[in-house]
Design a protein around this motif. Structure first.
Motif, short mmCIF file in Angstrom:
data_model
loop_
_atom_site.label_atom_id
_atom_site.label_comp_id
_atom_site.label_asym_id
_atom_site.label_seq_id
_atom_site.Cartn_x
_atom_site.Cartn_y
_atom_site.Cartn_z
N THR A 56 0.82 -1.20 0.00
CA THR A 56 0.00 0.00 0.00
C THR A 56 0.86 1.26 0.00
N LYS A 57 0.21 2.37 -0.22
CA LYS A 57 0.84 3.70 -0.18
C LYS A 57 1.92 3.86 -1.24
N ILE A 73 -0.85 -0.89 -4.51
CA ILE A 73 -2.00 0.01 -4.61
C ILE A 73 -1.75 1.33 -3.89
N SER A 74 -2.59 2.28 -4.23
CA SER A 74 -2.65 3.55 -3.51
C SER A 74 -4.12 3.90 -3.35
N THR A 75 -4.59 3.98 -2.13
CA THR A 75 -5.97 4.41 -1.92
C THR A 75 -6.09 5.91 -2.13
N GLU A 76 -4.99 6.62 -2.03
CA GLU A 76 -4.99 8.07 -2.25
C GLU A 76 -5.27 8.40 -3.72
N GLY A 96 -5.92 5.85 -6.11
CA GLY A 96 -6.75 4.80 -6.69
C GLY A 96 -5.98 3.82 -7.56
N VAL A 130 -6.16 -0.27 -7.26
CA VAL A 130 -7.29 -0.70 -6.44
C VAL A 130 -8.32 -1.47 -7.28
N LYS A 131 -8.61 -0.99 -8.47
CA LYS A 131 -9.60 -1.66 -9.32
C LYS A 131 -9.13 -3.06 -9.68
N ARG A 164 -9.50 -5.31 -6.63
CA ARG A 164 -10.92 -5.60 -6.40
C ARG A 164 -11.45 -6.65 -7.38
#
Length: 86
Positions: A41-42, A68-71, A73, A76-77, A80
């Motif tokens: 992450t990050k 991924i980065s939730t910041e 996006g 993330v796809k 998922r």
């Protein structure tokens, strides 16, 4: 299935993963046999060279690896979609 979320914001990302694995194996041996996905992450807080080095090190373990980065996006796809198809 076990999902390991490991932050890329430090230079110790690989060591953090191995620490988690060690702690899990001490907790319950049957956890060692479960399928593992490693989710770094990050990714927005580091550079691509570091990401490539970390992923290369972990790829040797033959685990599914996502970055991924939730910041932003990023990634993330894909994660998922893979989770939903499992």
């Amino acid at each position: 299935m076990i999902l390991h979320l490991v932050s890329l914001e430090t230079e110790e990302s690989i060591n953090q993963y191995y620490t988690i694995r060690e702690e899990l194996s001490q907790y319950a041996k049957e956890l060692e046999d479960k399928e593992e996905w490693i989710i770094f992450t990050k990714m927005d807080l580091t550079n691509q060279d570091y990401i490539d080095r970390v992923v290369s090190d972990v790829d040797k373990l033959e685990k599914r690896v996502f970055v991924i980065s939730t910041e932003t996006g990023d990634g993330v796809k894909e994660l998922r979609m893979r989770l939903l198809s499992t």
